[in-house]
Structure formats: structure tokens, C-alpha cells
Design an enzyme around this catalytic site. Structure first.
Site, short mmCIF file in Angstrom:
data_model
loop_
_atom_site.label_atom_id
_atom_site.label_comp_id
_atom_site.label_asym_id
_atom_site.label_seq_id
_atom_site.Cartn_x
_atom_site.Cartn_y
_atom_site.Cartn_z
N ASP A 32 -66.19 -35.13 60.01
CA ASP A 32 -65.45 -34.87 58.78
C ASP A 32 -64.22 -35.80 58.71
O ASP A 32 -63.53 -36.01 59.71
CB ASP A 32 -64.99 -33.40 58.78
CG ASP A 32 -64.59 -32.92 57.40
OD1 ASP A 32 -65.26 -32.05 56.85
OD2 ASP A 32 -63.57 -33.44 56.86
N ASN A 88 -70.11 -23.30 53.08
CA ASN A 88 -69.60 -22.81 51.80
C ASN A 88 -70.61 -23.05 50.68
O ASN A 88 -71.19 -24.15 50.59
CB ASN A 88 -68.28 -23.52 51.46
CG ASN A 88 -67.21 -23.31 52.51
OD1 ASN A 88 -67.11 -22.23 53.09
ND2 ASN A 88 -66.42 -24.33 52.78
N GLN A 95 -66.59 -24.41 48.28
CA GLN A 95 -67.40 -25.63 48.39
C GLN A 95 -66.81 -26.71 47.48
O GLN A 95 -66.60 -26.47 46.29
CB GLN A 95 -68.86 -25.35 47.99
CG GLN A 95 -69.76 -26.56 48.19
CD GLN A 95 -71.23 -26.28 47.87
OE1 GLN A 95 -71.56 -25.28 47.26
NE2 GLN A 95 -72.09 -27.17 48.29
N HIS A 101 -74.03 -28.62 53.29
CA HIS A 101 -73.58 -29.11 54.60
C HIS A 101 -73.11 -27.93 55.43
O HIS A 101 -72.59 -26.95 54.91
CB HIS A 101 -72.45 -30.14 54.45
CG HIS A 101 -71.35 -29.72 53.54
ND1 HIS A 101 -71.45 -29.78 52.17
CD2 HIS A 101 -70.13 -29.21 53.80
CE1 HIS A 101 -70.33 -29.34 51.62
NE2 HIS A 101 -69.51 -28.98 52.59
N HIS A 103 -70.62 -26.97 58.41
CA HIS A 103 -69.46 -27.39 59.21
C HIS A 103 -69.63 -26.87 60.63
O HIS A 103 -69.97 -25.71 60.84
CB HIS A 103 -68.16 -26.77 58.67
CG HIS A 103 -67.74 -27.22 57.32
ND1 HIS A 103 -66.79 -28.19 57.13
CD2 HIS A 103 -68.11 -26.83 56.08
CE1 HIS A 103 -66.58 -28.37 55.82
NE2 HIS A 103 -67.38 -27.55 55.17
P1 5GP Z 1 -66.70 -28.07 51.63
O1 5GP Z 1 -65.31 -27.70 51.20
O2 5GP Z 1 -67.53 -28.57 50.48
O3 5GP Z 1 -67.39 -27.02 52.43
O4 5GP Z 1 -66.50 -29.27 52.66
C1 5GP Z 1 -66.47 -30.60 52.30
C2 5GP Z 1 -65.97 -31.35 53.53
O5 5GP Z 1 -66.34 -32.69 53.39
C3 5GP Z 1 -64.45 -31.32 53.71
O6 5GP Z 1 -64.17 -30.80 55.00
C4 5GP Z 1 -64.04 -32.78 53.56
O7 5GP Z 1 -63.01 -33.14 54.45
C5 5GP Z 1 -65.32 -33.52 53.87
N1 5GP Z 1 -65.49 -34.77 53.17
C6 5GP Z 1 -65.34 -34.98 51.82
N2 5GP Z 1 -65.65 -36.25 51.51
C7 5GP Z 1 -66.00 -36.86 52.68
C8 5GP Z 1 -66.42 -38.20 53.00
O8 5GP Z 1 -66.52 -39.08 52.15
N3 5GP Z 1 -66.72 -38.45 54.30
C9 5GP Z 1 -66.62 -37.49 55.27
N4 5GP Z 1 -66.93 -37.84 56.52
N5 5GP Z 1 -66.22 -36.22 55.01
C10 5GP Z 1 -65.91 -35.92 53.72
#
Ligand code: 5GP
Ligand code: ZN
Length: 140
Positions: A32, A88, A95, A101, A103
Site C-alpha cells: 500500500d 471494505n 472503500q 482488494h 488489506h
Molecule cells: P480502501 O479504502 O478502498 O479499502 O483502500 C484503498 C487503499 O489503496 C488505501 O489504503 C490506499 O492507500 C491504497 N492505494 C490507493 N491508490 C494506490 C496506488 O496507486 N498504489 C498503491 N500501492 N496503493 C494505493
């Protein structure tokens, strides 16, 4: 399979570079960009599914096997003291990227992170109402 303009499709399929920990035909595991802790990783299916509701069963059945292997590897290599799996679905659940995805967040004693929820209260009647809805034979 791929969704136009989906950043995780592009990362999962290698069009955008990432810090990749593991890759096979179905998944890519990346670090991340804004890690909650050292080693915070995301398991991305290569085929687009917005969330758990749309995840194919084969993908769903394999992802936890992969998560378990990674968990062991994180424990042994990063020496984390614990591990949270977080997944999420929907904006209401936090999300921010609409490509499924999982985590994997290694936890360290004293890492200062606060994951989780505030415990609520429910009466027996509240619990019974939910149980009845979720087990009603005509509901599905
Ligand atoms: P969500 O909130 O959708 O469950 O998690 C999205 C996650 O993706 C966040 O922890 C954020 O830091 C990560 N993230 C968002 N854009 C990118 C990216 O371009 N590259 C990487 N490696 N992580 C990302
Ligand atoms: Zn996607």
C-alpha cells in the site's frame, strides 16, 4: 476482465508499476502506498470486480489461502506481533478504490494504529429480529 480507468486493474496487470510482493495468474500482491503499518499489503485480483458482491467464487475461494500464506511470511520475515485482514465494500464501509482488494495489515505492539469499531448494544429482541431476517426461507 479489465475495467477502463480502474487504477487497480492497471496495477494488477502490470501497466502501472508497484512494489509487488507476489504475483500469479489470478492475483498481484502489492505494498500500500500509504501504509497503516510497516508491510501493509493489498491482495488484488487481476480480473476486475468492484467488490465482494461481484467477486467470482473461484477467486473468493483462493484468496484466503493466499492470505494465509502471506500471513505466515509476514510473521516470519517482518516479525509482526499480529495481523489484521480488512476488506471494505462500498463508500459507507470506507472503500475508496472500487476494485476488490484485501488489506493485510501487520500489527506491532505499540504501533499506535486504531482499527476496529466501537462496540454497540443490542437487546435479545434486536438480535432475534436480525436472526429472523437472515434465516427467513423466502428471503433469498
Ligand atoms: P480502501 O479504502 O478502498 O479499502 O483502500 C484503498 C487503499 O489503496 C488505501 O489504503 C490506499 O492507500 C491504497 N492505494 C490507493 N491508490 C494506490 C496506488 O496507486 N498504489 C498503491 N500501492 N496503493 C494505493
Ligand atoms: Zn479494476
Amino acid at each position: 476482465m479489465k475495467e477502463k480507468d480502474c487504477i487497480f486493474c492497471k496495477i494488477a496487470n502490470g501497466e502501472i508499476p508497484s512494489k509487488t510482493l507476489y504475483e500469479d495468474e489470478m492475483f498481484r500482491v502489492i505494498l500500500d502506498l500509504n501504509p497503516a503499518t510497516r508491510g501493509h499489503a493489498l491482495i488484488l485480483p487481476k480480473a476486475h470486480a468492484a467488490d465482494l458482491y461481484g467477486l467470482p467464487e473461484e477467486t473468493a475461494s483462493k484468496i484466503l489461502v493466499l492470505a494465509k500464506e502471506l500471513a505466515v511470511s509476514m510473521r516470519d520475515r517482518l516479525h509482526c506481533d499480529g495481523l489484521n485482514l480488512v476488506q471494505n465494500n462500498g463508500e459507507a464501509a470506507g472503500q475508496t478504490v472500487p476494485h476488490f482488494h484485501l488489506h493485510m495489515i501487520p500489527r506491532y505492539v505499540g504501533d499506535g494504529q486504531t482499527l476496529g469499531w466501537a462496540p454497540g448494544e443490542a437487546t435479545q429482541e434486536d438480535l432475534e429480529e436480525v436472526r429472523a431476517v437472515m434465516t427467513r426461507q423466502d428471503a433469498l
